[in-house]
Scaffold this motif. Structure first.
Motif, PDB file in Angstrom:
ATOM      1  N   VAL A  37     -24.398 -44.072  28.588  1.00  0.00           N
ATOM      2  CA  VAL A  37     -24.424 -42.938  27.796  1.00  0.00           C
ATOM      3  C   VAL A  37     -23.334 -43.022  26.859  1.00  0.00           C
ATOM      4  O   VAL A  37     -22.199 -43.068  27.229  1.00  0.00           O
ATOM      5  CB  VAL A  37     -24.550 -41.832  28.115  1.00  0.00           C
ATOM      6  CG1 VAL A  37     -24.104 -40.537  26.842  1.00  0.00           C
ATOM      7  CG2 VAL A  37     -25.481 -41.263  28.707  1.00  0.00           C
ATOM      8  N   THR A  80     -17.361 -34.883  32.910  1.00  0.00           N
ATOM      9  CA  THR A  80     -17.996 -35.266  32.542  1.00  0.00           C
ATOM     10  C   THR A  80     -18.751 -36.045  33.253  1.00  0.00           C
ATOM     11  O   THR A  80     -20.701 -35.561  33.276  1.00  0.00           O
ATOM     12  CB  THR A  80     -17.790 -35.192  31.142  1.00  0.00           C
ATOM     13  OG1 THR A  80     -17.098 -34.117  31.053  1.00  0.00           O
ATOM     14  CG2 THR A  80     -18.862 -35.483  29.864  1.00  0.00           C
ATOM     15  N   ARG A  83     -20.403 -34.400  36.012  1.00  0.00           N
ATOM     16  CA  ARG A  83     -21.635 -33.260  35.652  1.00  0.00           C
ATOM     17  C   ARG A  83     -22.481 -34.164  35.005  1.00  0.00           C
ATOM     18  O   ARG A  83     -23.964 -33.790  36.069  1.00  0.00           O
ATOM     19  CB  ARG A  83     -21.627 -32.569  34.848  1.00  0.00           C
ATOM     20  CG  ARG A  83     -22.318 -31.038  34.303  1.00  0.00           C
ATOM     21  CD  ARG A  83     -21.984 -30.229  33.080  1.00  0.00           C
ATOM     22  NE  ARG A  83     -20.104 -29.881  33.399  1.00  0.00           N
ATOM     23  CZ  ARG A  83     -19.268 -29.633  33.296  1.00  0.00           C
ATOM     24  NH1 ARG A  83     -18.840 -30.538  32.238  1.00  0.00           N
ATOM     25  NH2 ARG A  83     -18.056 -29.536  33.282  1.00  0.00           N
ATOM     26  N   LEU A  84     -22.714 -35.680  35.428  1.00  0.00           N
ATOM     27  CA  LEU A  84     -23.916 -35.943  34.170  1.00  0.00           C
ATOM     28  C   LEU A  84     -24.280 -37.289  35.452  1.00  0.00           C
ATOM     29  O   LEU A  84     -26.091 -36.849  35.467  1.00  0.00           O
ATOM     30  CB  LEU A  84     -23.767 -37.282  32.795  1.00  0.00           C
ATOM     31  CG  LEU A  84     -23.274 -36.289  31.359  1.00  0.00           C
ATOM     32  CD1 LEU A  84     -23.159 -37.660  30.705  1.00  0.00           C
ATOM     33  CD2 LEU A  84     -24.464 -36.082  31.470  1.00  0.00           C
ATOM     34  N   HIS A  87     -26.586 -34.395  37.531  1.00  0.00           N
ATOM     35  CA  HIS A  87     -27.931 -34.518  37.211  1.00  0.00           C
ATOM     36  C   HIS A  87     -28.832 -35.526  36.965  1.00  0.00           C
ATOM     37  O   HIS A  87     -29.730 -35.364  37.372  1.00  0.00           O
ATOM     38  CB  HIS A  87     -27.639 -33.675  35.453  1.00  0.00           C
ATOM     39  CG  HIS A  87     -28.859 -33.572  34.608  1.00  0.00           C
ATOM     40  ND1 HIS A  87     -29.860 -32.756  35.057  1.00  0.00           N
ATOM     41  CD2 HIS A  87     -29.714 -34.296  34.136  1.00  0.00           C
ATOM     42  CE1 HIS A  87     -30.840 -32.549  34.045  1.00  0.00           C
ATOM     43  NE2 HIS A  87     -30.449 -33.271  34.033  1.00  0.00           N
ATOM     44  N   LEU A  97     -24.211 -44.331  36.333  1.00  0.00           N
ATOM     45  CA  LEU A  97     -24.137 -43.767  35.684  1.00  0.00           C
ATOM     46  C   LEU A  97     -22.802 -45.498  34.116  1.00  0.00           C
ATOM     47  O   LEU A  97     -21.696 -45.500  34.579  1.00  0.00           O
ATOM     48  CB  LEU A  97     -24.043 -42.173  34.922  1.00  0.00           C
ATOM     49  CG  LEU A  97     -23.416 -41.892  33.050  1.00  0.00           C
ATOM     50  CD1 LEU A  97     -24.266 -42.370  32.326  1.00  0.00           C
ATOM     51  CD2 LEU A  97     -23.091 -40.485  33.497  1.00  0.00           C
ATOM     52  N   LEU A  99     -20.843 -44.630  30.558  1.00  0.00           N
ATOM     53  CA  LEU A  99     -20.298 -43.326  30.087  1.00  0.00           C
ATOM     54  C   LEU A  99     -19.580 -43.653  29.256  1.00  0.00           C
ATOM     55  O   LEU A  99     -18.368 -44.194  29.428  1.00  0.00           O
ATOM     56  CB  LEU A  99     -20.334 -41.975  30.871  1.00  0.00           C
ATOM     57  CG  LEU A  99     -20.033 -40.468  30.196  1.00  0.00           C
ATOM     58  CD1 LEU A  99     -21.268 -41.000  28.840  1.00  0.00           C
ATOM     59  CD2 LEU A  99     -19.249 -39.580  30.479  1.00  0.00           C
ATOM     60  N   VAL A 115     -22.247 -32.948  27.350  1.00  0.00           N
ATOM     61  CA  VAL A 115     -23.373 -32.769  27.815  1.00  0.00           C
ATOM     62  C   VAL A 115     -24.893 -32.089  28.044  1.00  0.00           C
ATOM     63  O   VAL A 115     -26.100 -32.976  28.560  1.00  0.00           O
ATOM     64  CB  VAL A 115     -22.928 -32.477  29.292  1.00  0.00           C
ATOM     65  CG1 VAL A 115     -23.841 -32.364  30.253  1.00  0.00           C
ATOM     66  CG2 VAL A 115     -21.640 -33.119  29.897  1.00  0.00           C
ATOM     67  N   VAL A 118     -26.802 -34.524  26.281  1.00  0.00           N
ATOM     68  CA  VAL A 118     -27.489 -35.657  27.053  1.00  0.00           C
ATOM     69  C   VAL A 118     -28.723 -35.683  28.178  1.00  0.00           C
ATOM     70  O   VAL A 118     -29.979 -35.678  28.078  1.00  0.00           O
ATOM     71  CB  VAL A 118     -26.116 -36.512  27.526  1.00  0.00           C
ATOM     72  CG1 VAL A 118     -27.140 -37.631  28.623  1.00  0.00           C
ATOM     73  CG2 VAL A 118     -24.969 -36.702  26.267  1.00  0.00           C
ATOM     74  N   ILE A 119     -28.475 -33.792  28.105  1.00  0.00           N
ATOM     75  CA  ILE A 119     -29.290 -33.585  29.662  1.00  0.00           C
ATOM     76  C   ILE A 119     -30.540 -33.398  28.182  1.00  0.00           C
ATOM     77  O   ILE A 119     -31.900 -33.936  28.637  1.00  0.00           O
ATOM     78  CB  ILE A 119     -29.227 -32.080  30.052  1.00  0.00           C
ATOM     79  CG1 ILE A 119     -28.060 -33.197  31.361  1.00  0.00           C
ATOM     80  CG2 ILE A 119     -29.903 -31.901  31.294  1.00  0.00           C
ATOM     81  CD1 ILE A 119     -26.881 -32.263  32.246  1.00  0.00           C
ATOM     82  N   ARG A 122     -32.683 -36.214  28.004  1.00  0.00           N
ATOM     83  CA  ARG A 122     -32.747 -37.425  28.258  1.00  0.00           C
ATOM     84  C   ARG A 122     -33.761 -38.543  28.960  1.00  0.00           C
ATOM     85  O   ARG A 122     -34.767 -37.850  28.201  1.00  0.00           O
ATOM     86  CB  ARG A 122     -32.048 -36.961  30.610  1.00  0.00           C
ATOM     87  CG  ARG A 122     -33.670 -35.830  30.597  1.00  0.00           C
ATOM     88  CD  ARG A 122     -33.569 -34.920  31.750  1.00  0.00           C
ATOM     89  NE  ARG A 122     -34.656 -34.509  32.209  1.00  0.00           N
ATOM     90  CZ  ARG A 122     -34.785 -32.558  32.158  1.00  0.00           C
ATOM     91  NH1 ARG A 122     -33.135 -32.160  31.670  1.00  0.00           N
ATOM     92  NH2 ARG A 122     -35.295 -32.150  32.045  1.00  0.00           N
TER      93      ARG A 122
END
Length: 124
Positions: A37, A80, A83-84, A87, A97, A99, A115, A118-119, A122
């Motif tokens: 990401v 951040t 959190r990603l 998920h 990930l 990032l 966030v 991105v979600i 996804r």
């Protein structure tokens, strides 16, 4: 604005949004073993973080987040990434990930909007 380019060899999405007056470009790429990401307001990569789910016997998942390049004193960036990966790992536990955050504004509001974008877009 979102686009999906089937011709590029890696599945990816591009998203543009306005966060607190800053144009934010997000690119999400799904590789076989990781998700990349890139979120930028400066047209450059910025701080690069790596996050993964730790394998263990505990009931609650634990995550490892490290700064590969850039600002190491930004706890909101670490949050951040955490959190990603939390998920992502609930859908594909084996993927890590990477990032990249190249931001003018590091506020929690901006990071939450990134966030959410991105979600919402996804690829996992």
């Amino acid at each position: 604005m979102e686009s999906l380019d089937a011709n590029f060899p890696v599945r990816h999405r591009k998203v543009s949004l306005e966060t607190k007056g800053n144009k934010t470009e997000i690119v999400i790429c799904s590789y076989e073993d990781h998700i990349l990401v890139i979120a930028t307001q400066i047209g450059a990569m910025g701080t690069i973080l790596h996050a993964r789910k730790e394998e263990g016997m505990s009931v609650e998942p634990t995550f490892s987040v490290s700064v590969i390049f850039g600002k190491r004193d930004e706890p909101m960036m670490i949050a951040t990434a955490r959190r990603l990966i939390d998920h992502i790992s609930s859908y594909v536990p084996s993927k890590t990930l990477v990032l990249s955050l190249g931001l003018k504004d590091h506020s929690s509001e901006t990071l939450k909007e990134i966030v959410a974008a991105v979600i919402e877009n996804r690829l996992w």
